[in-house]
Design a protein around this motif. Structure first.
Motif, short mmCIF file in Angstrom:
data_model
loop_
_atom_site.label_atom_id
_atom_site.label_comp_id
_atom_site.label_asym_id
_atom_site.label_seq_id
_atom_site.Cartn_x
_atom_site.Cartn_y
_atom_site.Cartn_z
N GLN A 228 0.82 -1.20 0.00
CA GLN A 228 0.00 0.00 0.00
C GLN A 228 0.86 1.26 0.00
O GLN A 228 0.49 2.28 -0.59
N ASP A 229 2.02 1.20 0.62
CA ASP A 229 2.95 2.34 0.58
C ASP A 229 3.38 2.63 -0.85
O ASP A 229 3.53 3.80 -1.24
N THR B 65 0.46 4.32 -2.69
CA THR B 65 0.35 5.73 -2.29
C THR B 65 1.46 6.56 -2.92
O THR B 65 1.22 7.67 -3.40
N LYS C 286 1.10 7.91 -6.63
CA LYS C 286 0.13 8.94 -6.98
C LYS C 286 0.83 10.25 -7.31
O LYS C 286 1.69 10.73 -6.57
#
Length: 284
Positions: free
Chosen positions: A46-47, A50, A53
């Motif tokens: 998930q890092d 993120t 983006k």
């Protein structure tokens, strides 16, 4: 949909996010995770999502690699769709337990790279499959909790040298592990909801001709049960890959068999994951 891949560019290997115009290199920003496998082991998927983006594309020219080229444990489920057992024409009944066998990362290449047909035997066959990547350690996982242990999905062409799976009575390992005989990729799609698997349709095409077409919900041993069964005898760990089974329609099951030859193009497609494409070449 975020897509994370391993790729080569400018003589180096990177991992990063896939866009419509190129790759966003993420590995330089996470030196603590040298590979995508390391990021998964650390729970960092998930890092990466993120971090991707609003970042610009870093590479417009690149080559896909096997998505987790240093994955140490790849376990495959065999004979896992209706009619697959009957394809063997050996008179056996549907087995009570799932068939399992190991594959090694050296047997896989990346998207848009050729599958390699060895000179020793030309019975190279295709098997389109969904592969799941474990993101959470677990032992004796209940089927109802199994999806909690998946972090990502990808596709697999579980290429097989058919004659070599018959070299021994009880195993298929030697027919399943020829260098670059299969592929995994093109990328990882983070697993977020059950529908990504429960509603998935898998199709395999050879030179544009539809050869395999089925839905994962028709599996003899559903993915939840695969995770529960496998975790009974081994602790599943982040970065483990389970290749979940192929539908009927592989080349060996035609009469006469329709094995892959140089120049053929195999595409495996699942909505919500993508298309895995490979040509075929003879080993040089």
């Amino acid at each position: 949909m975020t897509r994370l891949a391993t790729y080569s560019a400018d003589g180096q290997e990177f991992y990063g996010a896939v866009t419509d115009t190129g790759m966003i290199a993420l590995s330089p920003d996470f030196p603590q995770w040298p590979t995508l496998y390391d990021a998964i082991r650390a729970g960092g998927l998930q890092d990466l999502v993120t971090a991707a983006k609003d970042k610009p594309v870093t590479h417009s020219e690149f080559t896909y690699e096997m998505v987790l080229p240093n994955a140490p444990r790849i376990l495959c489920v065999g004979v896992n769709f209706p009619d697959r057992n009957a394809e063997y024409k050996d008179g056996s009944t549907q087995p009570k337990y799932m068939s399992l066998f190991p594959r090694f990362a050296s047997g896989f290449t990346g998207h848009d790279r050729p599958l390699i047909r060895p000179p020793e035997n030309h019975t190279l066959d295709y098997e389109g499959e969904v592969a799941i990547v474990i993101g959470k350690t677990g032992r004796r996982i209940r089927a109802e909790d199994a999806y909690d242990h998946i972090c990502a999905l990808t596709l697999c062409n579980e290429g097989t040298i058919r004659d070599w799976v018959r070299h021994a009575k009880f195993n298929v390992t030697q027919g399943k592990n020829w260098d670059r005989s299969g592929s995994i990729g093109p990328w990882l799609v983070p697993f977020e909801k059950a529908e990504q698997l429960d509603e998935a349709r898998i199709q395999t095409r050879v030179n544009g001709e539809l050869r395999q077409d089925d839905y994962l919900k028709r599996m003899t041993f559903p993915i939840r049960e695969e995770i529960a069964y496998i975790s009974t005898f081994m602790t599943l760990q982040p970065g483990d890959i389970i290749v979940t089974g192929t539908p009927t329609g592989a080349g060996a099951r035609f009469d006469p068999p329709r094995y892959l030859k140089p120049g053929d193009v195999v595409e495996i497609e699942v909505d919500g994951i993508g298309i895995l494409r490979n040509g075929v070449e003879d080993e040089k």
